[in-house]
Design an enzyme around this catalytic site. Structure first.
Site, PDB file in Angstrom:
ATOM      1  N   GLU A  36       0.818  -1.218   0.000  1.00  0.00           N
ATOM      2  CA  GLU A  36       0.000   0.000   0.000  1.00  0.00           C
ATOM      3  C   GLU A  36       0.854   1.271   0.000  1.00  0.00           C
ATOM      4  O   GLU A  36       0.467   2.297   0.549  1.00  0.00           O
ATOM      5  CB  GLU A  36      -1.003  -0.009   1.155  1.00  0.00           C
ATOM      6  CG  GLU A  36      -2.003  -1.152   1.043  1.00  0.00           C
ATOM      7  CD  GLU A  36      -3.180  -1.059   1.999  1.00  0.00           C
ATOM      8  OE1 GLU A  36      -3.090  -0.298   2.984  1.00  0.00           O
ATOM      9  OE2 GLU A  36      -4.192  -1.747   1.742  1.00  0.00           O
ATOM     10  N   GLU A  92      -5.878  -8.768   0.202  1.00  0.00           N
ATOM     11  CA  GLU A  92      -6.410  -8.779   1.566  1.00  0.00           C
ATOM     12  C   GLU A  92      -7.907  -8.516   1.507  1.00  0.00           C
ATOM     13  O   GLU A  92      -8.364  -7.655   0.756  1.00  0.00           O
ATOM     14  CB  GLU A  92      -5.793  -7.676   2.439  1.00  0.00           C
ATOM     15  CG  GLU A  92      -4.368  -7.862   2.842  1.00  0.00           C
ATOM     16  CD  GLU A  92      -3.842  -6.704   3.688  1.00  0.00           C
ATOM     17  OE1 GLU A  92      -2.705  -6.788   4.146  1.00  0.00           O
ATOM     18  OE2 GLU A  92      -4.588  -5.715   3.885  1.00  0.00           O
TER      19      GLU A  92
END
Length: 320
Positions: free
Chosen positions: A130, A237
């Protein structure tokens, strides 16, 4: 898998999305025990023994914290698992990769030492987690870091993990349009998608989840063009907090809601043929509360599919 016109699919019930090839389920796996001590090889072996009824694939995040690669790879070999290893990339401080940030440098060095001899047990290596979402890197600068790793580990898939919207909005386009010796085409992509963090009620969360993943997949395939079939796009995720967790807007923590999301979202995504990593395998009871931008403390101890002592919380058998 190549996709098209997926926005409408998100409105269908999950069982209707089945394809001939079911997706592969994997798990995010922490590197610490319930008391906060670092896991040893035997601890990972116990994790794998517990998870083998569901998967033989796990994802990790750091190359140096708790000596993860050195401890998990022998366990993976012993138990027949595959591991996605992670290299952390911090904020960009210059365009000169010879002075890369300390986290990248340390993690990269650790993998150079740990991976040789265990290549058959490494599913992939992700560079950055991220980092585009946080704004620490741009698409081109992240691509350059990925290129360094890809050129070191030529027999292993190398890619990155980021929030689904950074793949859908064009921020990551350079990863799929530039293919050079120094920065080869990125072919392993983990798109994280949490309907929970979008404040969606559990019984509607699968719609948001499918919308998010279809948006990321469609955009990557569009910009990649003729290279689209070379790119493996996974859900990096997804998950839902169980009893003891914190609510987020209309998304209410609780074991019953987690089971609802599992059955409609996770099982539906697997039936659709998309590989995914559930966050996470086991509760991490050592974690402190985190404080978000709104100043509210959020419990992060209860995201595991199973408890910290590796006990089931709900029925994980998919009905579709």
């Amino acid at each position: 898998m190549r996709v098209s016109g997926l926005a409408s699919l998100a409105l269908a019930v999950a069982p209707a999305l089945a394809t001939s090839t079911r997706g592969t389920l994997g798990f995010s796996l922490g590197d610490k025990n319930a008391d906060g001590t670092c896991k040893s090889t035997s601890d990972y072996e116990a994790d794998f023994d517990n998870l083998k009824d569901l998967t033989t694939l796990v994802r990790t995040y750091s190359g140096t914290e708790c000596d993860t690669p050195q401890n998990i790879l022998p366990a993976a070999k012993s138990k027949g698992f595959k591991v996605v290893l992670g290299i952390w990339v911090g904020a960009q401080d210059s365009g000169d990769l010879s002075t890369n940030d300390a986290s990248f440098t340390k993690d990269f060095a650790a993998l150079k030492e740990a991976v040789p001899g265990y290549e058959d047990y490494v599913e992939a290596i992700t560079v950055g987690s991220e980092t585009l979402y946080r704004g620490d890197q741009t698409g081109p600068s992240l691509h350059n870091y990925i290129g360094l790793v890809a050129n070191q580990f030529k027999s292993i898939s190398v890619g990155t993990a980021d929030s689904w919207n950074k793949f859908a909005d064009g921020t990551a386009d350079d990863l799929f349009t530039r293919d050079t010796t120094d920065a080869p085409l990125v072919t392993y992509v983990l798109a994280n998608a949490f309907a929970y963090w979008q404040g969606t009620a559990a019984d509607q969360a699968y719609k948001t989840y499918f919308d998010d993943m279809s948006g990321a997949m469609e955009h990557i395939q569009k910009v990649a063009g003729s290279n689209a079939d070379k790119i493996h796009i996974l859900n990096g995720e997804t998950g839902w907090p169980t009893d003891g967790g914190s609510d987020y807007e209309a998304a209410k923590a609780g074991t019953a809601n987690a089971e609802t999301f599992w059955q409609t979202g996770v099982c539906g995504m697997l039936a659709w043929g998309v590989d995914l990593f559930y966050f996470e395998a086991f509760d991490e009871s050592w974690k402190p509360d985190s404080v978000g931008d709104n100043g509210q403390a959020m419990d992060e101890k209860h995201w595991g599919l199973r408890t910290a002592s590796r006990q089931d919380k709900f029925n994980t058998t998919c009905s579709n």
